[in-house]
Design a protein around this motif. Structure first.
Motif, PDB file in Angstrom:
ATOM      1  N   LEU A  13       0.857  -1.191   0.000  1.00 57.43           N
ATOM      2  CA  LEU A  13       0.000   0.000   0.000  1.00 57.43           C
ATOM      3  C   LEU A  13       0.892   1.240   0.000  1.00 57.43           C
ATOM      4  CD1 LEU A  13      -2.615  -1.303   2.543  1.00 57.43           C
ATOM      5  CD2 LEU A  13      -3.132  -0.573   0.210  1.00 57.43           C
ATOM      6  N   TYR A  14       0.448   2.264  -0.697  1.00 57.63           N
ATOM      7  CA  TYR A  14       1.298   3.413  -0.967  1.00 57.63           C
ATOM      8  C   TYR A  14       0.483   4.701  -0.901  1.00 57.63           C
ATOM      9  CZ  TYR A  14       3.640  -0.622  -2.799  1.00 57.63           C
ATOM     10  OH  TYR A  14       4.183  -1.882  -2.897  1.00 57.63           O
ATOM     11  N   VAL A  15       1.104   5.761  -0.356  1.00 54.66           N
ATOM     12  CA  VAL A  15       0.536   7.094  -0.535  1.00 54.66           C
ATOM     13  C   VAL A  15       1.179   7.650  -1.796  1.00 54.66           C
ATOM     14  CG1 VAL A  15       0.122   9.371   0.426  1.00 54.66           C
ATOM     15  CG2 VAL A  15       0.358   7.400   1.964  1.00 54.66           C
ATOM     16  N   LEU A  16       0.362   7.885  -2.800  1.00 55.32           N
ATOM     17  CA  LEU A  16       0.846   8.399  -4.083  1.00 55.32           C
ATOM     18  C   LEU A  16       0.620   9.900  -4.104  1.00 55.32           C
ATOM     19  CD1 LEU A  16       1.797   7.705  -7.027  1.00 55.32           C
ATOM     20  CD2 LEU A  16      -0.647   7.686  -7.619  1.00 55.32           C
ATOM     21  N   THR A  17       1.691  10.681  -4.194  1.00 57.16           N
ATOM     22  CA  THR A  17       1.569  12.141  -4.132  1.00 57.16           C
ATOM     23  C   THR A  17       2.030  12.797  -5.429  1.00 57.16           C
ATOM     24  OG1 THR A  17       3.732  12.153  -3.038  1.00 57.16           O
ATOM     25  CG2 THR A  17       1.799  12.374  -1.630  1.00 57.16           C
ATOM     26  N   ALA A  18       1.476  13.980  -5.670  1.00 50.08           N
ATOM     27  CA  ALA A  18       1.856  14.769  -6.838  1.00 50.08           C
ATOM     28  C   ALA A  18       1.763  16.242  -6.470  1.00 50.08           C
ATOM     29  CB  ALA A  18       0.936  14.460  -8.021  1.00 50.08           C
ATOM     30  N   ASN A  19       2.458  17.053  -7.245  1.00 48.75           N
ATOM     31  CA  ASN A  19       2.413  18.504  -7.076  1.00 48.75           C
ATOM     32  C   ASN A  19       2.214  19.111  -8.454  1.00 48.75           C
ATOM     33  OD1 ASN A  19       3.922  21.263  -7.269  1.00 48.75           O
ATOM     34  ND2 ASN A  19       3.544  21.004  -5.085  1.00 48.75           N
ATOM     35  N   LEU A  20       1.204  19.997  -8.547  1.00 46.32           N
ATOM     36  CA  LEU A  20       0.961  20.663  -9.831  1.00 46.32           C
ATOM     37  C   LEU A  20       0.625  22.121  -9.544  1.00 46.32           C
ATOM     38  CD1 LEU A  20       0.609  20.297 -12.948  1.00 46.32           C
ATOM     39  CD2 LEU A  20      -1.837  19.980 -12.478  1.00 46.32           C
ATOM     40  N   ASP A  21       1.368  23.024 -10.167  1.00 48.25           N
ATOM     41  CA  ASP A  21       1.134  24.461 -10.002  1.00 48.25           C
ATOM     42  C   ASP A  21       1.102  24.846  -8.516  1.00 48.25           C
ATOM     43  OD1 ASP A  21       0.942  24.536 -12.758  1.00 48.25           O
ATOM     44  OD2 ASP A  21      -1.246  24.316 -12.747  1.00 48.25           O
ATOM     45  N   GLY A  22       1.987  24.232  -7.746  1.00 48.68           N
ATOM     46  CA  GLY A  22       2.102  24.597  -6.340  1.00 48.68           C
ATOM     47  C   GLY A  22       1.112  23.910  -5.423  1.00 48.68           C
ATOM     48  N   LYS A  23       0.193  23.122  -5.991  1.00 47.22           N
ATOM     49  CA  LYS A  23      -0.787  22.438  -5.162  1.00 47.22           C
ATOM     50  C   LYS A  23      -0.372  20.986  -4.909  1.00 47.22           C
ATOM     51  CE  LYS A  23      -5.505  20.831  -4.853  1.00 47.22           C
ATOM     52  NZ  LYS A  23      -6.657  20.314  -5.560  1.00 47.22           N
ATOM     53  N   ASP A  24      -0.478  20.573  -3.641  1.00 45.49           N
ATOM     54  CA  ASP A  24      -0.149  19.189  -3.288  1.00 45.49           C
ATOM     55  C   ASP A  24      -1.408  18.357  -3.190  1.00 45.49           C
ATOM     56  OD1 ASP A  24       2.726  19.263  -2.844  1.00 45.49           O
ATOM     57  OD2 ASP A  24       2.249  20.660  -1.208  1.00 45.49           O
ATOM     58  N   ASN A  25      -1.267  17.073  -3.538  1.00 40.39           N
ATOM     59  CA  ASN A  25      -2.372  16.150  -3.352  1.00 40.39           C
ATOM     60  C   ASN A  25      -1.804  14.742  -3.237  1.00 40.39           C
ATOM     61  OD1 ASN A  25      -5.083  15.446  -3.107  1.00 40.39           O
ATOM     62  ND2 ASN A  25      -5.313  15.085  -5.300  1.00 40.39           N
ATOM     63  N   MET A  55      -3.224  15.097 -11.878  1.00 38.73           N
ATOM     64  CA  MET A  55      -2.031  15.896 -11.591  1.00 38.73           C
ATOM     65  C   MET A  55      -0.766  15.205 -12.108  1.00 38.73           C
ATOM     66  SD  MET A  55      -3.148  17.157  -7.767  1.00 38.73           S
ATOM     67  CE  MET A  55      -1.652  18.093  -7.439  1.00 38.73           C
ATOM     68  N   ILE A  56      -0.719  13.867 -12.015  1.00 35.34           N
ATOM     69  CA  ILE A  56       0.441  13.126 -12.521  1.00 35.34           C
ATOM     70  C   ILE A  56       0.456  13.168 -14.051  1.00 35.34           C
ATOM     71  CG2 ILE A  56       1.502  10.833 -12.713  1.00 35.34           C
ATOM     72  CD1 ILE A  56       0.386  10.279  -9.879  1.00 35.34           C
ATOM     73  N   ALA A  57      -0.723  13.038 -14.659  1.00 33.23           N
ATOM     74  CA  ALA A  57      -0.791  13.092 -16.125  1.00 33.23           C
ATOM     75  C   ALA A  57      -0.259  14.434 -16.627  1.00 33.23           C
ATOM     76  CB  ALA A  57      -2.228  12.866 -16.590  1.00 33.23           C
ATOM     77  N   ALA A  58      -0.521  15.503 -15.861  1.00 32.88           N
ATOM     78  CA  ALA A  58      -0.087  16.842 -16.275  1.00 32.88           C
ATOM     79  C   ALA A  58       1.371  17.120 -15.911  1.00 32.88           C
ATOM     80  CB  ALA A  58      -0.999  17.898 -15.645  1.00 32.88           C
ATOM     81  N   SER A  59       1.785  16.731 -14.719  1.00 27.11           N
ATOM     82  CA  SER A  59       3.147  17.077 -14.248  1.00 27.11           C
ATOM     83  C   SER A  59       4.194  16.042 -14.630  1.00 27.11           C
ATOM     84  CB  SER A  59       3.149  17.218 -12.722  1.00 27.11           C
ATOM     85  OG  SER A  59       2.946  15.953 -12.102  1.00 27.11           O
ATOM     86  N   LYS A  60       3.749  14.796 -14.939  1.00 26.81           N
ATOM     87  CA  LYS A  60       4.646  13.680 -15.280  1.00 26.81           C
ATOM     88  C   LYS A  60       5.538  13.257 -14.109  1.00 26.81           C
ATOM     89  CE  LYS A  60       3.302  13.877 -19.628  1.00 26.81           C
ATOM     90  NZ  LYS A  60       2.193  12.981 -19.994  1.00 26.81           N
ATOM     91  N   LYS A  61       5.169  13.660 -12.909  1.00 29.53           N
ATOM     92  CA  LYS A  61       6.009  13.339 -11.758  1.00 29.53           C
ATOM     93  C   LYS A  61       5.136  12.876 -10.593  1.00 29.53           C
ATOM     94  CE  LYS A  61       7.634  17.479 -11.664  1.00 29.53           C
ATOM     95  NZ  LYS A  61       8.361  18.722 -11.335  1.00 29.53           N
ATOM     96  N   PHE A  62       5.668  11.985  -9.773  1.00 34.36           N
ATOM     97  CA  PHE A  62       4.945  11.529  -8.580  1.00 34.36           C
ATOM     98  C   PHE A  62       5.930  10.928  -7.588  1.00 34.36           C
ATOM     99  CE2 PHE A  62       5.095   7.827 -11.381  1.00 34.36           C
ATOM    100  CZ  PHE A  62       5.544   6.844 -10.519  1.00 34.36           C
TER     101      PHE A  62
END
Lengths: 206, 206
Positions: A13-25, A55-62
């Motif tokens: 189990l994993y917490v999958l995080t991303a950041n896009l335009d300064g917003k975290d989720n 957010m991952i689709a847009a930023s390409k990072k996680f």
């Protein structure tokens, strides 16, 4: 076909995080797999209903923070049972630090993190499968990882006797998060509004 | 980067079988993931050095039998530590039955099987990632699945003290299958000839 065969697949189990335009989720997933070691590549499957996927689709990072046996149910409630579309999941949350790729690393109730840079996105219908090169990773401590099975046996609160339905209708409970649906029949295409699991993950409780 | 973070990802273990032109073969993998539930789709990553991969690429069909805690090390030796290119892994093996898709189902030391029909093959360099629709699946018994961690702690024989190297050279042992390499340095691009794991899975034992 007996779809219960699927329940015998083991997962972490994993917490999958991303950041896009300064917003975290972030959200909770169980679908991290190392797919090659030279170079290190991982795959993750994420439900398209999850804001983190967009957010991952847009930023390409996680970043995938690996949940350990020290995690408590609050971590799952915070990241798994509400949507980043209308809640800031990081509000008042201190058990995290920003990683080199801008996504947050969860550092309590976890034992390691793996940061990925997306090289391919494969459309699987309800989910996106991301293939990623590993850009950063580290071990945080030596607590064993929590498997999905461990979560169900040790972290998730034990179900309580259902409250009698005021309407006399049947109650169906999501086996993943405990959400209760009231109605004589659970629609076959029902999706749990909390954790996004399908009708097949619900059980009748009265 | 600390690549040991990868070791904290949880996995199950599977005998992956295929049938091509009347020939049966199988290998051991840890990379089965349910990626969608509507419809049921799974992904598997398979090393291109595995003959089973070639057979799946050609036949577009496979079965993953889920290894349970009842499995013994012989199952891993038979399917994991030799190559179907030069050995008939099913010779003298009775703990299997033919499935509807022609691939063999392993029915001892396993608790379920999932048969897949390949809809996409994604080239990841050393490995192929197959996306498959589930065509058949069933639960065989209620023994818990063996995780990769369980295999290392309970199924794999405990390492014995290394025999002194006659040449006085260093011995490197594969942590996955126990294969020993003798030489002052283990080449960085070394691949275990038995189980196909890379040099990073070897440890120095003397």
């Amino acid at each position: 076909m007996n779809p219960k065969a699927m329940f015998n697949i083991s997962y972490g189990l994993y917490v999958l995080t991303a950041n896009l335009d300064g917003k975290d989720n972030g959200c909770i997933i169980n679908t991290v797999t190392q797919v090659t070691s030279d170079p290190n590549q991982i795959s993750i499957a994420v439900n398209k209903l999850n804001h983190t996927r967009d957010m991952i689709a847009a930023s390409k990072k996680f970043t995938a923070s690996i949940i350990s046996q020290n995690a408590d149910f609050e971590l799952f409630k915070r990241f798994g049972f509400q949507s980043g579309k209308n809640v800031d999941k990081f509000a008042g949350f201190t058990a995290a630090q920003r990683g080199a790729n801008e996504a947050m690393i969860i550092n309590e109730g976890t034992n390691a993190y793996i940061a990925g840079w997306v090289t391919q996105e494969i459309d699987l219908g309800t989910h996106s499968l991301f293939i990623a090169r590993v850009t950063d990773m580290d071990v945080l401590n030596d607590t064993p990882a929590a498997t999905y099975s461990y979560y169900h046996q040790n972290i998730k609160p034990k179900p309580q006797a259902p409250a009698p339905s005021k309407s006399g209708k049947t109650i169906w409970r999501c086996k993943i998060c405990g959400y209760e649906y009231e109605g004589d029949e659970l629609p076959a295409d029902f999706i749990c509004p909390l954790c996004k699991h399908p009708a097949s993950d619900f059980e009748r409780v009265n």
